[in-house]
Design an enzyme around this catalytic site. Structure first.
Site, PDB file in Angstrom:
ATOM      1  N   ASP A 215       4.050  10.320   2.113  1.00 51.92           N
ATOM      2  CA  ASP A 215       5.139   9.922   1.162  1.00 51.92           C
ATOM      3  C   ASP A 215       5.222  10.562  -0.168  1.00 51.92           C
ATOM      4  O   ASP A 215       4.007  10.557  -0.753  1.00 51.92           O
ATOM      5  CB  ASP A 215       5.290   8.485   1.347  1.00 51.92           C
ATOM      6  N   GLU A 272     -12.436  17.398   9.156  1.00 48.75           N
ATOM      7  CA  GLU A 272     -13.596  16.734   9.720  1.00 48.75           C
ATOM      8  C   GLU A 272     -13.040  16.211  11.290  1.00 48.75           C
ATOM      9  O   GLU A 272     -14.113  16.228  12.022  1.00 48.75           O
ATOM     10  CB  GLU A 272     -14.188  15.866   9.048  1.00 48.75           C
TER      11      GLU A 272
HETATM   12  C1  NOJ Z   1      10.448   8.371   1.017  1.00 50.19           C
HETATM   13  C2  NOJ Z   1      10.630   7.505   2.309  1.00 50.19           C
HETATM   14  O1  NOJ Z   1      11.182   8.121   3.361  1.00 50.19           O
HETATM   15  C3  NOJ Z   1      11.836   6.563   1.910  1.00 50.19           C
HETATM   16  O2  NOJ Z   1      12.181   6.030   2.985  1.00 50.19           O
HETATM   17  C4  NOJ Z   1      11.105   5.775   0.998  1.00 50.19           C
HETATM   18  O3  NOJ Z   1      12.166   4.931   0.447  1.00 50.19           O
HETATM   19  C5  NOJ Z   1      10.794   6.385  -0.408  1.00 50.19           C
HETATM   20  N1  NOJ Z   1       9.978   7.613   0.065  1.00 50.19           N
HETATM   21  C6  NOJ Z   1       9.875   5.942  -1.405  1.00 50.19           C
HETATM   22  O4  NOJ Z   1       8.706   5.307  -0.531  1.00 50.19           O
END
Ligand code: NOJ
Length: 538
Positions: A215, A272
């Site tokens: 993310d 790994e």
């Molecule tokens: C990207 C994620 O896809 C989204 O849904 C989220 O709100 C933000 N990152 C923050 O984590």
């Protein structure tokens, strides 16, 4: 040791760790809305396990599951309170292991979402960090004294709008959050944070997962001095979240050089396990993607331009050519046209059948390029955004069609009838949003002429033709609105305009969005949004 036993020679004989990614077709599962096995109106792990057969029929072989960890759900799971435990509403670790086994038994790999940019403010790390200015874990997050006027320490704004700082009255300092105040940004300049995440990675890798979707991969590391970003337009705190974000040149909050060092460290770990790192590299400039995707770090980075482009032949071409021109290795791109964060493609591209045809045309192009294509649940059904009335909205980032992400997150329609096969509950966390019987998976699976079968055939074609996955992409010039991609002896033609151009090239039809079979003649007319893959005879 013989001369041939040099490390390079040994490596040349062995497949590179994670090399399987370039042949995979991915599928994003937004867990809350995939399938509910317990009757509480929210999707869960067992619900996914119960639909592995469906995914197998579709033909995808890499599942990305959105966060299912302990969370207060301020951002529906992207606010993690424990990276190594499962939120009870989604199940438990045994359920996770069963899901993993079922997927592996069906020859599918599973990547899980890791959320390293920020944790929930309910995470024990944050609670300890916030307990005093001298707390041992104070430096797990970014704390700063107020600016000279008593306001935030710098001018950074949140991706969700408003200042990226919240004052913590108990300790008199502000903490940083590039998203909600409930999502505090971790301090990746602190080696203890780096080490803590090594353990999180290994926890899931040891359970047998095949990698991570990372993310907010563009923002982990921040400028050490937390300098203010240059302002390039007036900042209106009442403007939309994107207007607010675009008022600044993001020199210091995202894309800092050393984020990629973290990924190189992680790469050594995942290698790994023959696992992979796919970054949510949310940038729109190909050079920015290239900065984040190095050959020793992320195995691939998602490319978001197809989610932000207009339906215009040149814009589509530019969006699709960007990564191959910028990346050292053309296969290191994750192609996405849809996700749980953006309007669904048929809605974005004009709605109704026109929107659906355009979406399939785009998918045909993406499935014909080097890299890893990902579908988002329901994309294969040609779903438009669900309609969510104001009183049912759930997304914390605001209301209104262009801002709220609710419309693309409504529950999957599995079969006609109450609960649409998603749930036995009379209520769901988001409404279904107006699905018809024809939208449901059950109806489409039984109809050879459905969107499901077109996507299924497309996936099969990609799998059967390595030319579509390999390196070497040519874009023959055309004088009309037809986009042409040559992949060895295969030629993809896609009419991105509203006119009726002729194919100009003939050949045996390998795939057609419009159900053509046999041979395409050079004089045949391509309908708007029609795409065809042929083995060209000239
Ligand atoms: C990207 C994620 O896809 C989204 O849904 C989220 O709100 C933000 N990152 C923050 O984590």
């Amino acid at each position: 040791m013989s001369i041939d036993a040099s490390p390079a020679a040994l490596l040349a004989d062995q497949p590179q760790a994670g090399a399987w990614l370039v042949d995979a077709v991915g599928y994003e599962i937004y867990i809350r809305s995939f399938r509910d096995s317990t009757g509480n109106g929210v999707g869960d792990l067992d619900g996914i396990t119960s639909q592995i057969d469906y995914l197998e029929t579709l033909g995808v072989d890499l599942l990305w599951i959105t966060p299912f960890y302990t969370s207060p759900m301020a951002d529906f799971g992207y606010d993690v309170a424990d990276y190594c435990a499962i939120e009870p509403i989604f199940g438990n670790l045994d359920d996770f292991d069963r899901l993993l086994d079922a997927a592996h038994a069906a020859n599918m790999r599973v990547i899980v979402d890791i959320v390293p940019n920020h944790s929930s403010t309910e995470h024990i790390w944050f609670r300890e960090s916030a307990s005093s200015r001298h707390a041992v874990r104070r430096d797990f997050y970014h704390w700063r004294d107020p600016g000279p006027d008593g306001g935030p320490p710098n001018n950074w704004v949140s991706y969700f709008g408003g200042p990226a700082w919240t004052l913590h009255p108990e300790t008199g300092q502000y903490y940083l959050h590039l998203f909600l105040p409930e999502q505090a940004d971790l301090n990746w300049g602190n080696p203890a944070v780096i080490e803590a995440f090594d353990e999180v990675l290994r926890f899931w890798l040891d359970r047998g997962i095949d990698g991570f979707r990372i993310d907010v991969a563009q923002a982990l590391v921040k400028d050490q001095a937390l300098r203010s970003n240059p302002q390039i337009a007036p900042w209106d705190p009442t403007g939309s979240r994107w207007e607010q974000w675009d008022a600044f040149d993001h020199q210091f909050d995202i894309l800092q050089p050393s984020s990629v060092d973290i990924f190189a460290r992680w790469r050594r770990i995942v290698d790994e396990y023959d696992a992979v790192l796919v970054g949510e590299t949310y940038v729109l400039e190909p050079q920015q993607l290239a900065h984040l995707v190095r050959t020793d770090g992320l195995n691939a980075g998602f490319w978001f331009a197809p989610m932000h482009m207009e339906w215009d032949p040149q814009a589509i071409k530019t969006a699709l050519q960007g990564p191959s021109q910028a990346l050292a290795k053309q296969t290191q791109v994750g192609w996405v046209a849809a996700s749980h964060d953006e309007q669904r493609p048929p809605t974005r591209f004009g709605g109704g059948d026109l929107g659906r045809r355009r979406s399939l045309m785009l998918a045909t192009l993406l499935m014909s390029l080097p890299g890893t294509p990902f579908l988002y649940q329901g994309e294969e059904l040609g779903l438009e955004d669900g309609v969510v009335p104001p009183d049912a909205q759930a997304d914390p980032v605001g209301s209104g069609a262009s801002l709220s992400r609710d419309g693309c997150r409504t529950p999957m329609p599995w079969q006609p009838g109450p609960g649409l096969g998603f749930t036995t509950s009379p209520t769901t966390w988001l409404p279904f949003g107006g699905r018809s019987d024809q939208d449901t998976a059950a109806v489409q699976v039984n109809d050879e002429d459905s969107w499901f079968h077109r996507y299924r055939t497309l996936i099969k074609v990609r799998r059967m033709h390595p030319e579509l996955r390999g390196l070497g992409v040519e874009w023959p010039e055309r004088a009309d609105d037809v986009l042409a991609i040559r992949r060895d002896t295969l030629l993809v033609l896609a009419n991105a305009g509203d006119g009726a151009p002729t194919a100009e090239v003939g050949g045996e039809i390998v795939f057609s969005t419009h159900g053509r079979t046999g041979v395409l003649q050079a004089t045949d007319v391509l309908a708007p949004a029609e795409a065809v893959i042929i083995r060209s005879t000239d």
